[in-house]
Motif scaffolding. Sequence first.
Motif, PDB file in Angstrom:
ATOM      1  N   ASP A 173      -7.836  -0.600 -19.609  1.00 34.79           N
ATOM      2  CA  ASP A 173      -6.737   0.071 -18.910  1.00 34.79           C
ATOM      3  C   ASP A 173      -7.156   1.339 -18.191  1.00 34.79           C
ATOM      4  OD1 ASP A 173      -7.198   1.493 -21.234  1.00 34.79           O
ATOM      5  OD2 ASP A 173      -5.223   1.106 -22.100  1.00 34.79           O
ATOM      6  N   ASP A 174      -8.403   1.807 -18.418  1.00 34.18           N
ATOM      7  CA  ASP A 174      -8.905   2.946 -17.670  1.00 34.18           C
ATOM      8  C   ASP A 174      -9.813   2.505 -16.514  1.00 34.18           C
ATOM      9  OD1 ASP A 174     -11.040   2.041 -19.123  1.00 34.18           O
ATOM     10  OD2 ASP A 174     -11.538   3.956 -20.057  1.00 34.18           O
ATOM     11  N   GLY A 175      -9.790   1.205 -16.208  1.00 35.23           N
ATOM     12  CA  GLY A 175     -10.519   0.702 -15.064  1.00 35.23           C
ATOM     13  C   GLY A 175     -11.980   0.394 -15.297  1.00 35.23           C
ATOM     14  N   VAL A 176     -12.419   0.330 -16.560  1.00 32.18           N
ATOM     15  CA  VAL A 176     -13.812   0.080 -16.903  1.00 32.18           C
ATOM     16  C   VAL A 176     -13.953  -1.330 -17.461  1.00 32.18           C
ATOM     17  CG1 VAL A 176     -15.747   0.805 -18.356  1.00 32.18           C
ATOM     18  CG2 VAL A 176     -14.243   2.523 -17.336  1.00 32.18           C
ATOM     19  N   ALA A 177     -15.008  -2.046 -17.063  1.00 37.51           N
ATOM     20  CA  ALA A 177     -15.288  -3.366 -17.608  1.00 37.51           C
ATOM     21  C   ALA A 177     -15.842  -3.232 -19.020  1.00 37.51           C
ATOM     22  CB  ALA A 177     -16.287  -4.109 -16.725  1.00 37.51           C
ATOM     23  N   VAL A 178     -15.244  -3.949 -19.975  1.00 33.85           N
ATOM     24  CA  VAL A 178     -15.689  -3.900 -21.367  1.00 33.85           C
ATOM     25  C   VAL A 178     -15.721  -5.312 -21.933  1.00 33.85           C
ATOM     26  CG1 VAL A 178     -14.813  -1.554 -21.765  1.00 33.85           C
ATOM     27  CG2 VAL A 178     -13.335  -3.520 -22.234  1.00 33.85           C
ATOM     28  N   ASN A 179     -16.410  -5.464 -23.046  1.00 33.75           N
ATOM     29  CA  ASN A 179     -16.556  -6.768 -23.679  1.00 33.75           C
ATOM     30  C   ASN A 179     -15.267  -7.172 -24.398  1.00 33.75           C
ATOM     31  OD1 ASN A 179     -17.727  -9.111 -24.655  1.00 33.75           O
ATOM     32  ND2 ASN A 179     -18.713  -8.102 -26.390  1.00 33.75           N
ATOM     33  N   ALA A 180     -15.090  -8.474 -24.535  1.00 32.28           N
ATOM     34  CA  ALA A 180     -14.007  -9.043 -25.345  1.00 32.28           C
ATOM     35  C   ALA A 180     -14.492 -10.381 -25.866  1.00 32.28           C
ATOM     36  CB  ALA A 180     -12.729  -9.208 -24.528  1.00 32.28           C
ATOM     37  N   ASP A 181     -13.927 -10.830 -26.968  1.00 37.23           N
ATOM     38  CA  ASP A 181     -14.348 -12.090 -27.562  1.00 37.23           C
ATOM     39  C   ASP A 181     -13.886 -13.255 -26.703  1.00 37.23           C
ATOM     40  OD1 ASP A 181     -15.307 -13.764 -29.821  1.00 37.23           O
ATOM     41  OD2 ASP A 181     -13.186 -14.314 -29.885  1.00 37.23           O
ATOM     42  N   ALA A 182     -14.779 -14.197 -26.405  1.00 34.78           N
ATOM     43  CA  ALA A 182     -14.460 -15.309 -25.505  1.00 34.78           C
ATOM     44  C   ALA A 182     -13.457 -16.277 -26.122  1.00 34.78           C
ATOM     45  CB  ALA A 182     -15.736 -16.040 -25.113  1.00 34.78           C
ATOM     46  N   ASP A 183     -13.507 -16.504 -27.437  1.00 38.58           N
ATOM     47  CA  ASP A 183     -12.516 -17.370 -28.072  1.00 38.58           C
ATOM     48  C   ASP A 183     -11.116 -16.797 -27.887  1.00 38.58           C
ATOM     49  OD1 ASP A 183     -14.110 -19.470 -29.197  1.00 38.58           O
ATOM     50  OD2 ASP A 183     -14.805 -18.075 -30.729  1.00 38.58           O
ATOM     51  N   ARG A 184     -11.010 -15.507 -28.052  1.00 38.53           N
ATOM     52  CA  ARG A 184      -9.698 -14.874 -27.961  1.00 38.53           C
ATOM     53  C   ARG A 184      -9.270 -14.699 -26.508  1.00 38.53           C
ATOM     54  NH1 ARG A 184     -10.164 -10.414 -32.659  1.00 38.53           N
ATOM     55  NH2 ARG A 184      -7.893 -10.467 -32.636  1.00 38.53           N
TER      56      ARG A 184
END
Length: 331
Positions: free
Chosen positions: A206-217
């Motif tokens: 939400d601050d405009g930065v690309a971050v990791n997230a779990d692919a299953d989720r």
Amino acid sequence: MTNKHHTHDARDARWTTPAAESRGRLRADGGAGAGATDSDTPPPPVVVKIGGASAVSPEGAIGDVADLADRGRDVAVVHGGSTAVDDTLEALGEEPTYVETPGGVVGRFTDERTMEVFSMVLPGKLNTDLTAALRGAGVDALGLSGVDGGLLTGPRKSAVRVLEDGKRKIKRGDHSGRITDVNDDLLETLLGDGYTPVVTVPMLADDGVAVNADADRAAAAVAGALGADLVVLTDVEGVYADPDDPSTLIGSVATPEEFDGLKNAADGFMRKKVMAAEEALNAGAPTVVVASANADGPITAALAGSGTHVAASAVGTGDGEPTDADEEATG
């Protein structure tokens, strides 16, 4: 989780065109789309999660996506790439870091260097390779990361809860996030125009930065936003009551009590897949199937009954909100 839902008129019209009808009626066994009762009622879309483990072969899924798309079934693909990320980190002299949450979920801890590798490997190489392979199979595939068009967005995490040497600890790090919003307008537009979206992380914080997230989720979020059946393809046949014994495959889960048993049986990385199933069903997916990517026609087989099937009734009247483990490790 919030999504911008709208009507499916474009997809409904495409399903009932003479060209679609000429490719054959839907089979009741799920081969062309489980759950449909007649050619005038389009089945829900299918979101296919292709795992990133080295033991997962994508070739069968690619052919199956092509077959489903040719029959007029809307398909979106979501993929991970854990093995490729680890291999790249090690080639660069870095050691991948995995942590276990207090709830027993094993996940990756993402620091700045790992985030750089994610950005290179997943949207850069793996998404391009998978999109090209699908296009080579005749699928009008279009690759996207969660950043593109603000497809997957949500808050950035500042820390994760972990279990080390039997003790609960806080591990600081702000390169992962929690998906709370899906731009389903974008996905519906692509599907309505005949494209097959091929989606991967990172997400856009939400601050405009690309971050990791779990692919299953991520796949769960996409399936919930589209009201799609979710097929999670992995390197085993489904969830086993005894994780070491394939003969104990749990075939179907339809009640909250059975779902409790499924959660208790899930071990290691499988816990995240069960967590994702719960989130997808709470968010609006009709069915989730965890099945083998290495079967013949793995998506068709999963829709027809192979693997572990989890019905929406198994999670009761969930509110779609993420589980507590969202504040813990990322995949």
